[in-house]
Design an enzyme around this catalytic site. Structure first.
Site, PDB file in Angstrom:
ATOM      1  N   ASP A  88       1.192  -1.407  -0.219  1.00 45.77           N
ATOM      2  CA  ASP A  88      -0.396   0.283  -0.220  1.00 45.77           C
ATOM      3  C   ASP A  88       0.582   0.788   0.063  1.00 45.77           C
ATOM      4  O   ASP A  88       1.832   1.291   0.304  1.00 45.77           O
ATOM      5  CB  ASP A  88      -1.011  -0.189   1.419  1.00 45.77           C
ATOM      6  CG  ASP A  88      -1.268   1.336   1.868  1.00 45.77           C
ATOM      7  OD1 ASP A  88      -2.266   1.844   1.137  1.00 45.77           O
ATOM      8  OD2 ASP A  88      -1.280   1.890   2.720  1.00 45.77           O
TER       9      ASP A  88
ATOM     10  N   ASP B  36      -0.391   5.017   0.892  1.00 49.25           N
ATOM     11  CA  ASP B  36      -0.496   5.689   2.327  1.00 49.25           C
ATOM     12  C   ASP B  36      -0.412   5.833   3.748  1.00 49.25           C
ATOM     13  O   ASP B  36      -0.720   4.369   4.194  1.00 49.25           O
ATOM     14  CB  ASP B  36      -2.118   7.218   1.810  1.00 49.25           C
ATOM     15  CG  ASP B  36      -1.516   7.443   0.837  1.00 49.25           C
ATOM     16  OD1 ASP B  36      -1.036   8.895   0.852  1.00 49.25           O
ATOM     17  OD2 ASP B  36      -1.901   7.471  -0.415  1.00 49.25           O
TER      18      ASP B  36
ATOM     19  N   ASP C  94      -1.881  -0.899   6.266  1.00 51.54           N
ATOM     20  CA  ASP C  94      -1.773  -0.360   7.389  1.00 51.54           C
ATOM     21  C   ASP C  94      -3.530  -0.169   7.624  1.00 51.54           C
ATOM     22  O   ASP C  94      -3.600   0.049   8.675  1.00 51.54           O
ATOM     23  CB  ASP C  94      -1.318   1.234   7.001  1.00 51.54           C
ATOM     24  CG  ASP C  94      -2.427   2.222   6.740  1.00 51.54           C
ATOM     25  OD1 ASP C  94      -2.098   2.205   5.444  1.00 51.54           O
ATOM     26  OD2 ASP C  94      -2.547   3.358   6.603  1.00 51.54           O
TER      27      ASP C  94
HETATM   28 MG   LIG Z   1      -3.050   2.795   3.340  1.00 52.51          MG
END
Ligand SMILES: [Mg+2]
Length: 240
Positions: A3, A5, A186
């Protein structure tokens, strides 16, 4: 596969401020294109914006949670029929704009295969009101047309039901059979990807401990960068 961000760069109040540092780009360039290594960024961002943000040749960029995958040679793979989905998403974006009209701290983003309503800069009470209005405005439309409503970090996104990071990861794995799949993420939207790798590879949650399908954890984006640097260096030693 990773991923962007919150995983490779810290979350910023405005997405355009979350830019990669030279250490990250250096680590990615070190890995990209190495024989036996495939590198992919799987993000909720549009593929076109990923190309600008992560200027690393030789990598896969899966935008809009995998609705569109840009391959290293320039080929684009699409998971949705744009002609069917575009008018629906335009309708959703219009309703989102109505909900935020006259309010501060909200942003409606019309992506290629999704609509995102961001509320990172909004007050809590106002965000709750706008989200309730937005859900009421799109719930029926979503049910009728198999659109999914997905909550992320200070964002709610509407996208085609067939699109998620798990499907994107399965597709990437199928392009590199025999590779050991790793996935870093995340957010809640990364859980589909963790599930897609859990029986054949390794999912690594970035951030605080939580209930997750990932089997490993790193504390923050700079730990992921360090990991990429170490793997890159090890790999060089292995092949030489
Ligand atoms: Mg993310």
């Amino acid at each position: 596969m990773t991923d962007y961000d919150g995983t490779l760069v810290p979350i910023r109040e405005r997405p355009e401020l979350a830019l990669p540092g030279s250490d990250l780009l250096g680590a990615m360039r070190g890995l990209a294109g190495k024989k036996g290594v495939g590198l992919a960024v799987v993000s909720g961002r549009d593929a076109d914006s990923l190309i600008k943000i992560v200027p690393v040749p030789g990598i896969y960029l899966a935008g809009c949670h995998g609705a569109e995958i840009c391959c290293p040679g320039g080929v684009r793979l699409s998971a949705v029929d744009d002609k069917t989905i575009a008018p629906l998403l335009d309708l959703v974006a219009g309703r989102a704009m109505n909900c935020i009209s006259g309010r501060n701290g909200f942003l409606v983003e019309r992506k290629k295969a999704a609509v995102a309503l961001h509320y990172r800069l909004a007050g809590r009470a106002e965000a709750r009101k706008v989200l309730a209005d937005f859900l009421a405005a799109v719930r029926l439309l979503a049910a009728e047309h198999n659109l999914q409503l997905v909550h992320g970090k200070k964002v709610i996104e509407v996208r085609p039901g067939v699109v998620n990071k798990g499907e994107a990861v399965r597709r990437l794995i199928s392009l590199h059979p025999g590779h050991y799949p790793l996935y870093f993420g995340d957010d809640i939207t990364d859980e589909d990807a963790f599930r897609a790798v859990q029986d054949r590879g390794l999912g690594i949650l970035v951030g605080r401990r939580r209930v997750t399908a990932a089997s490993g954890r790193l504390g923050r984006p700079r730990d992921v960068i360090r990991f990429l640097q170490i793997v890159s260096a090890q790999f060089r030693e292995c092949v030489s």
